[in-house]
Structures are given as structure tokens and as C-alpha cells.
Design an enzyme around this catalytic site. Sequence first.
Site, PDB file in Angstrom:
ATOM      1  N   GLY A 227       0.823  -1.196   0.000  1.00 25.76           N
ATOM      2  CA  GLY A 227       0.000   0.000   0.000  1.00 25.76           C
ATOM      3  C   GLY A 227       0.861   1.251   0.000  1.00 25.76           C
ATOM      4  O   GLY A 227       1.964   1.257  -0.569  1.00 25.76           O
ATOM      5  N   SER A 228       0.393   2.259   0.696  1.00 24.91           N
ATOM      6  CA  SER A 228       1.000   3.579   0.568  1.00 24.91           C
ATOM      7  C   SER A 228       2.439   3.685   1.032  1.00 24.91           C
ATOM      8  O   SER A 228       3.149   4.602   0.633  1.00 24.91           O
ATOM      9  CB  SER A 228       0.159   4.607   1.329  1.00 24.91           C
ATOM     10  OG  SER A 228      -1.156   4.562   0.840  1.00 24.91           O
TER      11      SER A 228
END
Lengths: 378, 577
Positions: free
Chosen positions: B287-288
Amino acid sequence: MQCRTLLFLTVVVLLSIGVVMIYSTSAVFAQESFNDSYYFLKRQAAWIAIGLAGFALAVNTDYHSLRERSLPLLLASIVLLALVFVPGIGRAAGGASRWIRLGTFSLQPSEMAKFTLVLYLADAMARKQRRIDRFWKGLAPPLALALVVLGLIIAQPDLGTTVLIASVAVIMLFVAGARLRLLVPLALAAVPAVYALVFSSAYRRRRIIAFLNPWADPEGTGFQIIQSFIALGSGGIAGLGLAQSRQKFYYLPAAHTDFIFSIIGEELGVIGSAAIVTLFLVLLICGMRICRNAIDVYGQLLALGIVSLIGLQTIINIAVVTGAVPTKGLPLPFISFGGSSMVFNLFAVGVLMNVGRHMDTDTAAHYLERHAGRTMRV
Amino acid sequence: MISNGCRFRASFVYAFFLLSFGLLYTRLVTLQVFRHEDLLRRGLDLHRLNLKIDPRRGRILDCRGRPFAMSERVPSLYAVPEKIGDPAAVARALRPYVPLPDEELLDRLRRRKKFVWLARKLDADAAAKIERLGLEGIGFREETRRVYPQGGLLAHVIGFTDVDNKGLEGIELSADEHLRGQAGWMASHRDRKGREIMTLRRQEVPPIDGYDVVLTVDSVIQHIAESELEEACARHNAIAGCLIVMEPGTGAVLALANWPSYDPNEPARSPQDHRRNRCVTDVYEPGSTFKIVTVGVALDEGAVTLADTVFCENGAFRVGRHTLHDVHAYGTLTTAEVVQKSSNIGAVKIAMKLGERRLHGGIERFGFGAPTGIGLPGEVSGMLHPPHRWSGLSIAAVPMGHEVGVTPIQMAAAAAAIANGGLAMRPYIVREILDASGGAVRTFLPQPRGRVMSEAAAAALVSAMERVASREGTAARAALEEYTVAGKTGTSQKIDPGGRYSRSRFIGSFLGFAPARDPSILVLAVLDEPRPAYYGGVVAAPVFKAVAARTLKYLGVPPDRQPADATALRRAAASGG
């Protein structure tokens, strides 16, 4: 060196070797069973002390004084032999009733019977020199008593001692002059009896088979004799060294009693084992010389009986451990652990030395003078 | 005197005796001289006892010499069934001490074998009691038992051994050749009951004890990591969690925690699922957090600068048939703000400036798609498709940490490279191998793996990451009072069995390092399926904060930031003075 001195030294050396080897062979077992590695050594030392006291007594007692006591002693032995079968008095071990309980110690009456029969036969045969050719008046009474003794011992059962005593009795009768016409049928009669005895009992039959081919059942019947071979063979010429035996670690049963000689061979090699055989040979030679030079027939027969008893037992014991004859439970004189055997053997040697004492000194002449009327025909 | 005839008879008996003695000599010479070799060999077959002597397995120590694993000598019970007369009676006597079912115990005692184990590695107490029973045909042999004095601490890294002390998992497995040592042997004799005759021991080659393995892990930091991770997992109802503390400058792992955990003293009591070292064996979509890689590559390649702006489409950006969303709608953001606010659209647009090929090459340089080589068993490569297998949508997924699978250790190592001014260090956990006297057999030094970005680019990225742990960033909860923090949050959807992104199962993570410009430690915290809260900034950032604060204090790292009120006080004092 005087014959008696040599005899005495030989016995002392054998006792010393015995004490050392008893400790060497029994220490591990004693430590584990009794939590005291000296357990058997201490007991053996005590028995040797008692035996040496008996020895000293016998050396200093005119052996003729035993003559009138020989029959009562033999009868006492027969009573004791009978007592081993009485529950509460007798003690059985390993399927045989051989002992009489005496507090913490046990008496083995067959050891006493061995010796008293020799005493009795020497006396009887010496007395009956003139009637020896006749069966009923000469041979029959002592033979009957001997058979009673043999019968009681075979009933224990103890075939080894029976064979030993029978052989000694035959030797004494033979040398005393019993006619072969009488002896040979007797010996022949014994053959089927022994045969029947051997093959009536499963364990004796197995011992015979094991003797003939021990390797056929190395874990079973052949076990003990194979372990004995391994012990002796491992020793080689110089041995593994004192106390270095491996077979004594439960491989060889009876390592401190009947099979102690195997461990001696393992630890001290053929040098040690042959030396012990030689010591017994010296004992035999000295004994036979005393026998030959004894001043009277009684002395001669007594000496012969004692020498035969010790000599034959030695031969059978070593023949057993070397696999030359089937296994018999006989201890090695002066060396194996065992109290009764030790005491009576030492007493017997004392008597033997007393017989020898009369042959080479003035005491002999003095004695002959005093007892001139009673000496045998020469 | 007796007659001449009888004298002859006496001589005859004498001769018989002499002959018998002659035969005894012959017999003795035959047995003892001629059959010596054969019988000696047969004897040796019976008596010979060649024993293997187990070496002591080496210890596993933390960086300050505190043991995680050690060995102690304990007795093991065996039986020689053929020497047991009454197996039923022996079984009855042993029942209280032998942890076997009754039938199994009896069965072993009846086996036609020379040796069977009854109970391995007993307590000395039980052994003494059995000894007192004085049973025939049973005995003890000394063995070494592996003990883990710190229990479950660092269990997934340490691993465990089987009953024969062979490493099965973790360092026990990977460093087995150093730990196991070399068996010794002994030539001795045994008695008929099979016991050694001590006095007849002939030759002895002592075993060489195993080497000690010293880890880079500090058990205090490990304890901090595990307790904070467990607490966070419990608070956020996560099904699992990973936490790594690393030294960015060296790649040394200071703590590596997994939850759920197990006790290596009794590994069989925990399900296999609890024994997995997820930090190296499990792959997740980062993810981020992965945006720092995307932005890092872009900065390094010169595709963007920190001050460059990117239009973030007010929260919705159509790529092909797919519409990309931001959590909050943004207009124009600088590159730094893209990192700070974690804009998906911004990251994707920056990546598009880079292009697929350069992006992929950069990601590879950061170490993704290959094992880090930390030296722990079961490490996987993760998943990074080559550009020719990328779909048209990949350029909109990879930059924000989708369509890539990474292990926590890969993620931590990549972030450590940024923290270390762009120079990637190979993560390592074994620092030294020591022999029995404490001398170093091998020392493992920090190993640079290569430069992943220029120092300037790294510095720029760090300054952007510093803004994450601020009131305007995604992880205000990661901010430390006395230290500057650079970090990045991550929240990713797990993939459902059907292959679609789940709407209910998330992974929340945070990675950060402090002090930001000269980091002593890097912490990565990953929570698997936290609920109901699942944002990395909410569930993972506080773990970072707690672990980092306690660890920096423990390490004695000088603060590089004054707490707000302290600054005010000092300022007042300076003007007053």
C-alpha cells in the site's frame, strides 16, 4: 628344603593368590549386591583365619589320635548331610540343598563328609589289611558307609562331589590292596548308575551336550564354558593384567567361586595359570612323598587320601574350566571362595603335615617303639 | 608298611595324577596360546563399547551476550528389552515417570531389540527416583536438552530443534553447522548388562562443542517490540502482526517480532501458523508505504523535484476503465505533499512521468522481487512482475503499493536505504560466531548492497517523510516528543479469495525512523486485519511511536528536538539571563 616346609609355603602362596583374586573377581559384584566391595574378601579372610587355626591344631596333634574319632566323625557328617534336607535347618540355593544355616554363615556338610570319609577309610583299611581280600568281612562295611555318604550327596544333588568322593574312595581301596576281582565289578556297576543319573536330569544332560559342543548354544547351555574359554583365551601369554579382567563383569558366572581359575588365566595369562597348576603339582609331589615315607599304613593311606582329595579336586576344577570334562560344581582348593571347603582343606593339609612330621625324626622311632605291637605287617 | 604290590599301586595312582597335570598344561597352552587371537576377538565382540559423545550445542546469544537458546545435560532413559524378565512389572514401576501411554511403554519393553528409548531428556529428579528402583535392563544415557530461557522471546528467529538436537527452524536451522559442534567418541568396555566399565575406558576423543551464535538482536528492544506489538494486535483485533527494528546505517536487525507467537521449549503445543516467521515468509501488498519507493525513484531519476507540483484531480482520476480515488480530495500538491498526504493520484501521476521501465528498474534496485539475504530460513522473494507483464492499469497500481507483494523485511530494508542516505545495507541478524573460549570464529560486518538513490535525492525524500508525522500528515500519532521522525503510513486492502480487493480486510502499516536526519533506528509495524480501525496512521503509527520512544531512550540516543514546552522554558531562561 624339607618336604613339609615346601608344602606349607605352597599352600601359603596359593592362599595369597586366592585372596587377591577373590577381591579382583568379586569386588564389582560385591559392591553392587552388598554395597561393599570387600564383602567376599572379608569373609574369605575370616574363613582362612579359622582354617589356619585348624591347620595349626592338626599339625600339632598326633594323627593317630584321629583314628578312634574317625567313625564318630563320619557318622556326624552323615547326620549333617541328612540335615540339609530338613526345612528350616538346610538352605537351598540354585536348586540344590547343600548348606546348613549357621547364623549369617552356612556350613557345607559335603565338605566335612569328604574329609571324614578319608579319615575313616584310612583307618578301616589299615585295620583290615589282613581281611582286605574278603568281601563281607573286609570291604563291605566301609563300602556300605561310603555308599550312604555318596547317596546323601547325590540326593542334594551334587554330582561333582559325588564323583570326587567315589574316585578318592576307589583310589584308597585300590592302594590299600583291595583285589581287582572285587574292585573292577564295583567300578563297572557304577557306570550304569552314573549314566542313569546323568541322563535322568535335564540339566546334567544339557551340560554333557554343552561340553561336547558348547558353540551349538552359545547363549544357553554353552554359555558358561564359552565365557570361560574367552576369559582364558583373552589372557594369552602374559594376561590382561591384574584386575583388568572383562569377563568378571557378569559375563562369566561363578567368577569368584568355581570359575575363578578362568579369571586368573585372563588377568595373569598362561604364565599365571600354569604357575598355579605348578603350585598344585608341587603340593601333589610333596604329598606323595609324605605318603610314601609315612611310618605306618594308616599314615600312608591317610596321606594318600588327602592328596587324592585335593589333587583330584584341582584336576577336575581346572579340567572343567578348560572344557576338558563336563561342568561340575567343584571349587578350586585354597583359591575359590567358600568357607567349608577352605576350613576342611586347611585342616586336611595340617593332618598331612603331621603325617610327614613322623617320618623324618626321632618321633617316628619313638612312636614305633611304643606302638610296636600294633604296627602292620611289613 | 604296605606291600610292594600296593607300593606299585600307589605309583600307578601317582602316575595318573602326573599325567592329568600334564594334560592340564596342554589344555592351558592350547586355549591361552594357540587360540588366543580367536578367543580375544570373540571377547572383544562382547565387551567392546564404542560410544558416541554428544557435543554441547552452542548457545544463541543476543548482542549483549544474553542467551536466547542454550543446552543443558540431562539423562535419557533407555531399556535393553532382552534383559528384562517381567516387562509388565517394569512397566508398572516406570509408569509414573515415563510420558508414554501404558500400552506403548509395555510394547517397547517387549520389543526384541537390544536398545529402545523409553523417555528422552528426563528431569534429574525423576531419573534419580528411577535409579533407586534398581530395575534390571534399563539405563540412562546423558544427552543434551535445548532450553530457551527467554521463552517465546524472538521465538520465530531462534526456531527450535528436534529431540536429537538438529535444528528445524530459524537460526537453529540456518546456523546449524556452527551450533551443532562435532561428536566425540569413546572406546571402552561394557559389562554384561550393557553398562560402561569406567575403569576400562581405553580411548576418548572429546566432542567439540558447538559454537555460540551472537545475534544483532537486543533482547531488551525485542521485548519492547513484542509487548507493544501484542498490545496493538489485541487493541485493534488484528489476526497477526509484524514488527521490525533495524539500524539503518548497518542493516543490523535489533528486533524482529511476530504475533501470534509460541514457546520454542514446546513448539508442538502451538499451531504451525503461530510458528511462522511472517517477517520473512509472508508477502503483503504494502500500500501507501510503497509510495516512498515510487517518489524516491522519481526524485533520483530527476523526473520530479520536491517542489514540483502535481494536480490531484480533486480526488478522482480515471485511468482506462478504472477510477482512482484519494481518501481526501486534493487539488494541486507538491511532491512533498503527495508523500505527506499520501495522495494516490499524485503518486500515480509522478510514476507516469517516470514510465513503467524506469519505475520497475528503481523498484528492483530497492531490493524488491528478491530475498534480502538476511539468512533466515523460508525467506521469500515477494512478487514483482517484469514490465512486459504489466497491464495498462499496472502503472496506476504499482506506485501506490498494489500489484506488488513484499515481505516486511524487504520493506524495512528499502526504507532503511532511504534513511541511510540512499545506500542500501544488506539486513543481517547474525553478528558473530564464537568458539567455546569466546573467541570470534567469524564476524559479520555490515554489508553495503548498493546505492539505490543519490544522497541528495534521499535527503529530499526524508524531508518529505518528516512531514508525515505532523498534524498535517497522515501519522500525527507517530510523532515523538524528543526526536524528529521520518515515516510513511500504509493501508492496503487484502485480496479476497475471489481475487478482488476486500472491502473489510485491510493491512495497516507504518514505517519510520528517528532521528530523521541521522537515524539510529528504523521501525516497521504491520498489522494484519485490524478492525474496526484499519488506517496505518491509526493502528500502526502508535506502535511505532511507543517502540521508537522506548528504544531510543534505552539506546541513549541524544534527543534532536525539544518538547514544545521545554523549548519555551529555555527561550525564556535565555532572554532572562
